[in-house]
Design a protein around this motif. Structure first.
Motif, PDB file in Angstrom:
ATOM      1  N   TYR A  88       3.124  -4.363  13.028  1.00 49.50           N
ATOM      2  CA  TYR A  88       2.677  -3.041  13.470  1.00 49.50           C
ATOM      3  C   TYR A  88       2.599  -2.043  12.314  1.00 49.50           C
ATOM      4  O   TYR A  88       1.661  -1.259  12.227  1.00 49.50           O
ATOM      5  CB  TYR A  88       3.637  -2.536  14.550  1.00 49.50           C
ATOM      6  CG  TYR A  88       3.058  -1.503  15.490  1.00 49.50           C
ATOM      7  CD1 TYR A  88       2.225  -1.887  16.543  1.00 49.50           C
ATOM      8  CD2 TYR A  88       3.367  -0.151  15.364  1.00 49.50           C
ATOM      9  CE1 TYR A  88       1.717  -0.953  17.437  1.00 49.50           C
ATOM     10  CE2 TYR A  88       2.856   0.786  16.245  1.00 49.50           C
ATOM     11  CZ  TYR A  88       2.032   0.377  17.278  1.00 49.50           C
ATOM     12  OH  TYR A  88       1.525   1.308  18.155  1.00 49.50           O
ATOM     13  N   VAL A  89       3.586  -2.052  11.430  1.00 55.13           N
ATOM     14  CA  VAL A  89       3.650  -1.023  10.385  1.00 55.13           C
ATOM     15  C   VAL A  89       3.719  -1.612   8.978  1.00 55.13           C
ATOM     16  O   VAL A  89       3.957  -0.897   8.007  1.00 55.13           O
ATOM     17  CB  VAL A  89       4.861  -0.082  10.605  1.00 55.13           C
ATOM     18  CG1 VAL A  89       4.786   0.574  11.962  1.00 55.13           C
ATOM     19  CG2 VAL A  89       6.175  -0.831  10.445  1.00 55.13           C
ATOM     20  N   GLY A  90       3.505  -2.924   8.847  1.00 57.21           N
ATOM     21  CA  GLY A  90       3.659  -3.568   7.540  1.00 57.21           C
ATOM     22  C   GLY A  90       2.734  -3.028   6.465  1.00 57.21           C
ATOM     23  O   GLY A  90       3.086  -3.027   5.278  1.00 57.21           O
ATOM     24  N   ASP A  91       1.540  -2.566   6.850  1.00 59.34           N
ATOM     25  CA  ASP A  91       0.604  -2.049   5.850  1.00 59.34           C
ATOM     26  C   ASP A  91       1.150  -0.814   5.146  1.00 59.34           C
ATOM     27  O   ASP A  91       0.810  -0.555   3.981  1.00 59.34           O
ATOM     28  CB  ASP A  91      -0.740  -1.709   6.507  1.00 59.34           C
ATOM     29  CG  ASP A  91      -1.515  -2.950   6.888  1.00 59.34           C
ATOM     30  OD1 ASP A  91      -1.046  -4.057   6.566  1.00 59.34           O
ATOM     31  OD2 ASP A  91      -2.581  -2.826   7.516  1.00 59.34           O
ATOM     32  N   ILE A  92       1.957  -0.018   5.829  1.00 65.73           N
ATOM     33  CA  ILE A  92       2.549   1.171   5.209  1.00 65.73           C
ATOM     34  C   ILE A  92       3.918   0.848   4.637  1.00 65.73           C
ATOM     35  O   ILE A  92       4.197   1.114   3.471  1.00 65.73           O
ATOM     36  CB  ILE A  92       2.679   2.334   6.219  1.00 65.73           C
ATOM     37  CG1 ILE A  92       1.319   2.712   6.795  1.00 65.73           C
ATOM     38  CG2 ILE A  92       3.297   3.544   5.556  1.00 65.73           C
ATOM     39  CD1 ILE A  92       1.040   2.112   8.135  1.00 65.73           C
ATOM     40  N   PHE A  93       4.768   0.244   5.451  1.00 65.48           N
ATOM     41  CA  PHE A  93       6.148  -0.017   5.043  1.00 65.48           C
ATOM     42  C   PHE A  93       6.204  -1.003   3.879  1.00 65.48           C
ATOM     43  O   PHE A  93       7.073  -0.898   3.000  1.00 65.48           O
ATOM     44  CB  PHE A  93       6.937  -0.578   6.234  1.00 65.48           C
ATOM     45  CG  PHE A  93       8.400  -0.726   5.988  1.00 65.48           C
ATOM     46  CD1 PHE A  93       9.245   0.375   6.026  1.00 65.48           C
ATOM     47  CD2 PHE A  93       8.945  -1.971   5.725  1.00 65.48           C
ATOM     48  CE1 PHE A  93      10.604   0.232   5.801  1.00 65.48           C
ATOM     49  CE2 PHE A  93      10.303  -2.123   5.510  1.00 65.48           C
ATOM     50  CZ  PHE A  93      11.135  -1.010   5.549  1.00 65.48           C
ATOM     51  N   GLY A  94       5.283  -1.952   3.842  1.00 65.98           N
ATOM     52  CA  GLY A  94       5.323  -2.964   2.795  1.00 65.98           C
ATOM     53  C   GLY A  94       4.959  -2.448   1.416  1.00 65.98           C
ATOM     54  O   GLY A  94       5.408  -3.000   0.407  1.00 65.98           O
ATOM     55  N   ALA A  95       4.145  -1.392   1.349  1.00 64.59           N
ATOM     56  CA  ALA A  95       3.692  -0.905   0.041  1.00 64.59           C
ATOM     57  C   ALA A  95       4.844  -0.405  -0.840  1.00 64.59           C
ATOM     58  O   ALA A  95       4.976  -0.834  -1.989  1.00 64.59           O
ATOM     59  CB  ALA A  95       2.634   0.178   0.231  1.00 64.59           C
ATOM     60  N   PRO A  96       5.711   0.505  -0.354  1.00 61.10           N
ATOM     61  CA  PRO A  96       6.838   0.932  -1.204  1.00 61.10           C
ATOM     62  C   PRO A  96       7.779  -0.219  -1.568  1.00 61.10           C
ATOM     63  O   PRO A  96       8.299  -0.261  -2.687  1.00 61.10           O
ATOM     64  CB  PRO A  96       7.561   1.982  -0.346  1.00 61.10           C
ATOM     65  CG  PRO A  96       6.572   2.416   0.661  1.00 61.10           C
ATOM     66  CD  PRO A  96       5.683   1.249   0.914  1.00 61.10           C
ATOM     67  N   LEU A  97       7.979  -1.163  -0.635  1.00 57.18           N
ATOM     68  CA  LEU A  97       8.851  -2.293  -0.945  1.00 57.18           C
ATOM     69  C   LEU A  97       8.247  -3.165  -2.040  1.00 57.18           C
ATOM     70  O   LEU A  97       8.960  -3.669  -2.918  1.00 57.18           O
ATOM     71  CB  LEU A  97       9.101  -3.127   0.313  1.00 57.18           C
ATOM     72  CG  LEU A  97       9.916  -2.481   1.432  1.00 57.18           C
ATOM     73  CD1 LEU A  97      10.193  -3.497   2.528  1.00 57.18           C
ATOM     74  CD2 LEU A  97      11.228  -1.928   0.899  1.00 57.18           C
ATOM     75  N   ALA A  98       6.932  -3.353  -1.985  1.00 56.47           N
ATOM     76  CA  ALA A  98       6.270  -4.156  -3.018  1.00 56.47           C
ATOM     77  C   ALA A  98       6.358  -3.465  -4.378  1.00 56.47           C
ATOM     78  O   ALA A  98       6.627  -4.112  -5.403  1.00 56.47           O
ATOM     79  CB  ALA A  98       4.812  -4.386  -2.630  1.00 56.47           C
TER      80      ALA A  98
END
Length: 527
Positions: A88-98
């Motif tokens: 659901y939110v991986g496109d936003i949440f994943g960016a800072p983690l990457a």
């Protein structure tokens, strides 16, 4: 917390996060203290400061290694235990983690190796730069993690694509400069600096009490007391900023922290102590301090802080609007993938979509939120209230310990200025016994931040009950027990290694090789 799949998944993530957060604050603070100590060494050329940097660096290294090993597991949990959240939110949440993994983690890990193995291979200035880069990498790592977490608290710069059911970045600038994320970052790193300062102060006080390594210990106490006083004061000031951000974006969390069941006339009072009773929806034996909460929460004498009951009433309205958004969403999805959305449906979804998450609060009670009864809407609205008593007491424990840290570090700062650090043995013993307290305060702060967000995985967007993976409860329970066992072993290992290094004390440091750099202060004097 019910021990179903949702409750067990929450408990597993909470346990791994709380264990991991035992290592993070000390890493953040010690990295800065190491850089300060080595800078003094480069400026003065006095070997004692090099010895100090190397000794505290050993303790930093032990903590850093175990912090990395516990942190990696947490990121895997997003895909394993929270798969719908990741979808659901991986496109936003994943960016800072990457970004955290690619930039901060590799920057940090690379320069940590150079810090430990570069003492005899680099000039003093170059090695000092490396130490500062370790500190920079450590704090960059925290920055990106807290940008991701801050977005969960205040989801800005993103919107839902109704055809893919995925949140998409609308403005990465807003995600990056999210006011909640920025407030959390400065507050968290200041708390980490306080943890490290109290750790160095307590260990050094133990050396002074034992009459061992007193020259190193007293200098370390001086640095820790001054750095710790600044950090402890910053935690209070920046905590006020974090509280103000909460009043703007997470009104229910603030009301729960205060156990404020009804809206009070402005300016609201602060409940110093009391016994919150969530079943009765009141706080027994409350002791109020007039005006304080209004000033903290709104920074004015005229604005109200909304109480829990009024916020629940507002949540009912959001749930009903969310039912309309859910109906519009189903009509859009019925069109099929890739089919242009008619303008009337798009306009309706744009107007109602902000409340879709509230409709999803009905999912534990009914498969189709549009079919919910008034009783189910009432239950879902009250689900927006987190567990009040743990929040109420965790916040007060955190604040009380923070005030104690200010008094303790200010006392040792004053003694250091008078060169009387060893004048009062009872104060030295107090410093030793205070070593665990900043960790307790940090864990209490984590509970306030994360438990206060419930029932949301992403505030107002995705309920926690909807975000979990479809796993068996026994599977999650098994892994939960496994993580607790492994992490407990790691904690014991770290404590044994740290205690062994502390009992052993600093290694005798060889003098710099002939032809080493001239101290910076020496250069000034020569000139």
């Amino acid at each position: 917390m019910d021990l179903d799949i949702v409750g067990l998944s929450r408990l597993q993530f909470a346990m791994t996060a709380l264990y991991h957060f035992l290592f993070v604050p000390l890493t953040l603070g010690l990295s800065i203290l190491l850089a300060i100590m080595e800078t003094v060494y480069v400026m003065t050329g006095r070997p004692i400061w090099r010895q100090m940097t190397k000794f505290w660096g050993v303790l930093f290294g032990i903590n850093f290694a175990l912090g990395v090993s516990t942190g990696i597991v947490m990121e895997f949990q997003f895909g394993m235990n929270w798969s719908y959240y990741s979808h659901y939110v991986g496109d936003i949440f994943g960016a800072p983690l990457a970004i955290e993994g690619l930039m901060a983690f590799f920057l940090e890990a690379t320069f940590v190796g150079m810090f430990f193995f570069g003492w005899e291979r680099m000039s003093k200035v170059a090695h000092c730069v490396v130490t500062w880069l370790v500190a920079l990498g450590t704090n960059f790592s925290a920055l990106w993690i807290l940008i991701a977490n801050g977005w969960m608290q205040n989801p800005v710069g993103a919107k839902l694509n109704p055809q893919t059911l995925r949140m998409e970045v609308d403005s990465f600038y807003e995600v990056l400069f999210n006011p909640v994320a920025q407030a959390k970052f400065v507050h968290t790193v200041s708390a980490g600096y306080t943890v490290a300062a109290l750790f160095v102060l307590g260990v050094s006080a133990w050396y002074v009490l034992k009459g061992r390594h007193t020259e190193l210990a007293k200098r370390s106490m001086t640095v820790a007391a001054s750095f710790g006083l600044a950090a402890a004061l910053s935690v209070v000031v920046l905590g006020d900023e974090s509280g103000y951000a909460t009043s703007e974006h997470q009104k229910m969390k603030l009301a729960a922290i205060e156990a404020m069941w009804k809206t009070e006339p402005a300016p609201a009072s602060f409940t110093a102590i009391g016994l919150p009773d969530q079943a009765a929806r009141q706080t027994h034996y409350a002791v109020h301090i007039p005006w304080v909460m209004g000033l903290i929460g709104t920074r004015s004498l005229t604005e109200e802080i909304t109480g829990i009951e009024d916020l629940v009433t507002a949540a009912k309205g959001r749930i009903r609007e969310g039912q309309q958004a859910y109906d519009t969403l189903q009509k859009i999805r019925a069109l099929g993938a890739g089919v242009p959305i008619p303008s009337d449906l798009q306009q309706a979804f744009d107007a109602q979509g902000r409340s879709l998450g509230y409709a999803l609060l009905l999912k534990p009670y009914v498969d189709d939120p549009r079919q919910a009864t008034e009783a189910q809407i009432e239950k879902a609205a009250w689900d927006t209230v987190p567990q009040v008593a743990p929040l109420f007491w965790s916040f007060r424990l955190m604040v009380g310990l923070g005030l104690f840290f200010i008094v303790l570090t200010a006392t040792f700062f004053w003694l250091s200025a008078r060169r009387r650090l060893d004048a009062h043995p009872w104060l030295l013993r107090l410093a030793v016994w205070s070593i665990p307290l900043p960790w307790i305060a940090a864990e209490a702060g984590w509970i306030v931040a994360e438990l206060g967000r419930q029932p949301w995985a992403v505030e107002g967007v995705l309920p926690t009950a909807v975000a979990v993976s479809e796993l068996g409860a026994s599977t999650v329970l098994f892994t939960l027990l496994g993580f607790v066992a492994i992490y407990t072993v790691l904690i014991v290992v770290e404590m044994k290694l740290m205690l062994k290094a502390i009992r052993k004390g600093p290694e005798p440091d060889a003098p710099p090789a002939a032809g080493a750099d001239v101290p910076l202060i020496g250069k000034v004097h020569t000139a």
